[in-house]
Design a protein around this motif. Structure first.
Motif, PDB file in Angstrom:
ATOM      1  N   TRP A  37       0.836  -1.197   0.000  1.00  0.00           N
ATOM      2  CA  TRP A  37       0.000   0.000   0.000  1.00  0.00           C
ATOM      3  C   TRP A  37       0.871   1.247   0.000  1.00  0.00           C
ATOM      4  CZ3 TRP A  37      -3.453  -1.569   4.784  1.00  0.00           C
ATOM      5  CH2 TRP A  37      -4.075  -2.801   4.514  1.00  0.00           C
ATOM      6  N   ALA A  53       2.607   1.707  -3.449  1.00  0.00           N
ATOM      7  CA  ALA A  53       1.659   2.174  -4.458  1.00  0.00           C
ATOM      8  C   ALA A  53       1.309   3.643  -4.237  1.00  0.00           C
ATOM      9  CB  ALA A  53       0.398   1.311  -4.426  1.00  0.00           C
ATOM     10  N   ALA A 100      -9.634   5.971  -0.069  1.00  0.00           N
ATOM     11  CA  ALA A 100     -10.231   4.811  -0.740  1.00  0.00           C
ATOM     12  C   ALA A 100     -11.707   5.069  -0.996  1.00  0.00           C
ATOM     13  CB  ALA A 100     -10.056   3.559   0.115  1.00  0.00           C
ATOM     14  N   ARG A 101     -12.152   4.751  -2.217  1.00  0.00           N
ATOM     15  CA  ARG A 101     -13.565   4.892  -2.536  1.00  0.00           C
ATOM     16  C   ARG A 101     -14.389   3.885  -1.732  1.00  0.00           C
ATOM     17  NH1 ARG A 101     -15.654   7.372  -7.182  1.00  0.00           N
ATOM     18  NH2 ARG A 101     -17.336   5.846  -7.037  1.00  0.00           N
ATOM     19  N   VAL A 144     -14.674   0.412  -3.203  1.00  0.00           N
ATOM     20  CA  VAL A 144     -13.447  -0.365  -3.088  1.00  0.00           C
ATOM     21  C   VAL A 144     -13.319  -0.946  -1.678  1.00  0.00           C
ATOM     22  CG1 VAL A 144     -10.922  -0.240  -3.164  1.00  0.00           C
ATOM     23  CG2 VAL A 144     -12.283   0.946  -4.887  1.00  0.00           C
ATOM     24  N   TRP A 187     -15.713   8.667   0.052  1.00  0.00           N
ATOM     25  CA  TRP A 187     -14.301   8.365   0.226  1.00  0.00           C
ATOM     26  C   TRP A 187     -13.974   8.219   1.707  1.00  0.00           C
ATOM     27  CZ3 TRP A 187     -11.000   7.855  -4.002  1.00  0.00           C
ATOM     28  CH2 TRP A 187     -11.505   8.279  -5.230  1.00  0.00           C
ATOM     29  N   PRO A 196      -5.962   7.768  -5.043  1.00  0.00           N
ATOM     30  CA  PRO A 196      -6.975   6.752  -4.742  1.00  0.00           C
ATOM     31  C   PRO A 196      -6.317   5.405  -4.484  1.00  0.00           C
ATOM     32  CG  PRO A 196      -6.907   7.170  -7.093  1.00  0.00           C
ATOM     33  CD  PRO A 196      -5.947   8.143  -6.474  1.00  0.00           C
ATOM     34  N   SER A 197      -6.753   4.731  -3.444  1.00  0.00           N
ATOM     35  CA  SER A 197      -6.190   3.428  -3.100  1.00  0.00           C
ATOM     36  C   SER A 197      -6.919   2.311  -3.829  1.00  0.00           C
ATOM     37  CB  SER A 197      -6.270   3.183  -1.595  1.00  0.00           C
ATOM     38  OG  SER A 197      -5.816   1.883  -1.275  1.00  0.00           O
ATOM     39  N   ALA A 198      -6.145   1.383  -4.354  1.00  0.00           N
ATOM     40  CA  ALA A 198      -6.735   0.188  -4.963  1.00  0.00           C
ATOM     41  C   ALA A 198      -6.985  -0.880  -3.911  1.00  0.00           C
ATOM     42  CB  ALA A 198      -5.807  -0.362  -6.050  1.00  0.00           C
ATOM     43  N   PHE A 199      -6.558  -0.603  -2.676  1.00  0.00           N
ATOM     44  CA  PHE A 199      -6.659  -1.579  -1.590  1.00  0.00           C
ATOM     45  C   PHE A 199      -7.696  -1.099  -0.577  1.00  0.00           C
ATOM     46  CE2 PHE A 199      -2.311  -1.359  -3.215  1.00  0.00           C
ATOM     47  CZ  PHE A 199      -2.107  -2.664  -3.650  1.00  0.00           C
ATOM     48  N   GLY A 200      -8.857  -1.731  -0.567  1.00  0.00           N
ATOM     49  CA  GLY A 200      -9.904  -1.317   0.353  1.00  0.00           C
ATOM     50  C   GLY A 200      -9.537  -1.484   1.808  1.00  0.00           C
TER      51      GLY A 200
END
Length: 249
Positions: free
Chosen positions: A109, A112, A128-129, A132, A152, A223-227
């Motif tokens: 995390w 990234a 993070a959305r 996600v 978010w 934006p994080s791709a990791f929820g």
């Protein structure tokens, strides 16, 4: 890449309900699968490439534990923003800031996040959305900021990229000081911004641009791709959830 990091591990004083629930005196000392939350965060930072790690402590117990993890320590100030200012003064920019309750923190995390920060940014935040987060861990209950481009959640990772980040910390401190006087926050940020937010017409990018301008910095969001990055340990339900998630691993 290598970087320096600050871990906020202080407290506001008094009895912490979460620490009390876990049967310890300090939140950072809560154990998950046999390791304290602070130790987990420090380990993730090291594996991500942190060269120097500074822990801001309020309790001598946390200080001693941090020293046993072979990191630097500094007495926490009156709040997170003031402690961040001390950390930036001590380690300089760029500086990654996180919290001791980010018990699920993973090196991936961090890598990234730092790899996606725009080069012109003075400060950046990982968010993070909602979709996600809920896809990764549907049982979590987070607080979401509702913008026109979606909900978010914060991920407790902040990048103070340049010395100009002191402006963002100063604004953070002003808002922190006014947390019990919301009308002052509205006056400081501007009633038009609040109206657009409440009406669902404010985008996250517009909000960051406005706040950055107030602080005199170039602010960016990644934006994080990791929820799971949005899951920290703020309350007993969070602790129970994180312990279950770690046990599944």
């Amino acid at each position: 890449m290598t970087f320096n990091a600050l871990v906020l591990a202080g407290s506001r004083g008094g009895v912490d309900p979460l620490a009390d629930y876990a049967g310890v005196a300090d939140k950072a000392m809560i154990e998950i699968a046999g390791r304290t939350m602070l130790a987990r965060v420090v380990d993730a930072l090291r594996r991500a490439g942190a060269a120097r790690i500074l822990v801001a402590w309020s309790s001598p117990t946390v200080r001693d534990h941090a020293l046993s993890l072979d990191v630097e320590v500094i007495a926490a100030a009156g709040g997170p923003s003031a402690s961040a200012a001390l950390g930036l003064e001590r380690l300089g920019a760029p500086l990654l800031v996180t919290t001791a309750d980010h018990a699920l923190l993973e090196p991936e995390w961090i890598a990234a996040f730092l790899g996606a920060v725009p080069p012109q940014a003075d400060v950046a935040v990982l968010l993070a959305r909602r979709d996600v987060v809920e896809a990764a861990v549907p049982e979590t209950r987070r607080t979401y900021l509702r913008f026109s481009d979606g909900g978010w959640s914060g991920c407790n990772l902040f990048w103070l990229a340049t010395p100009r980040a002191v402006g963002a910390i100063a604004l953070w401190r002003q808002v922190e000081d006014d947390r019990k006087r919301p009308w002052r926050i509205v006056r400081r940020l501007g009633p038009l911004l609040l109206f657009r937010y409440l009406a669902g017409r404010l985008s996250l990018a517009s909000a960051l641009a406005h706040i950055g301008a107030l602080a005199g910095v170039r602010a960016a969001m990644v934006p994080s791709a990791f929820g799971l990055a949005a899951v920290d340990v703020d309350k007993p339900a969070d602790l129970d959830l994180v312990r279950r998630l770690v046990a599944r691993r």
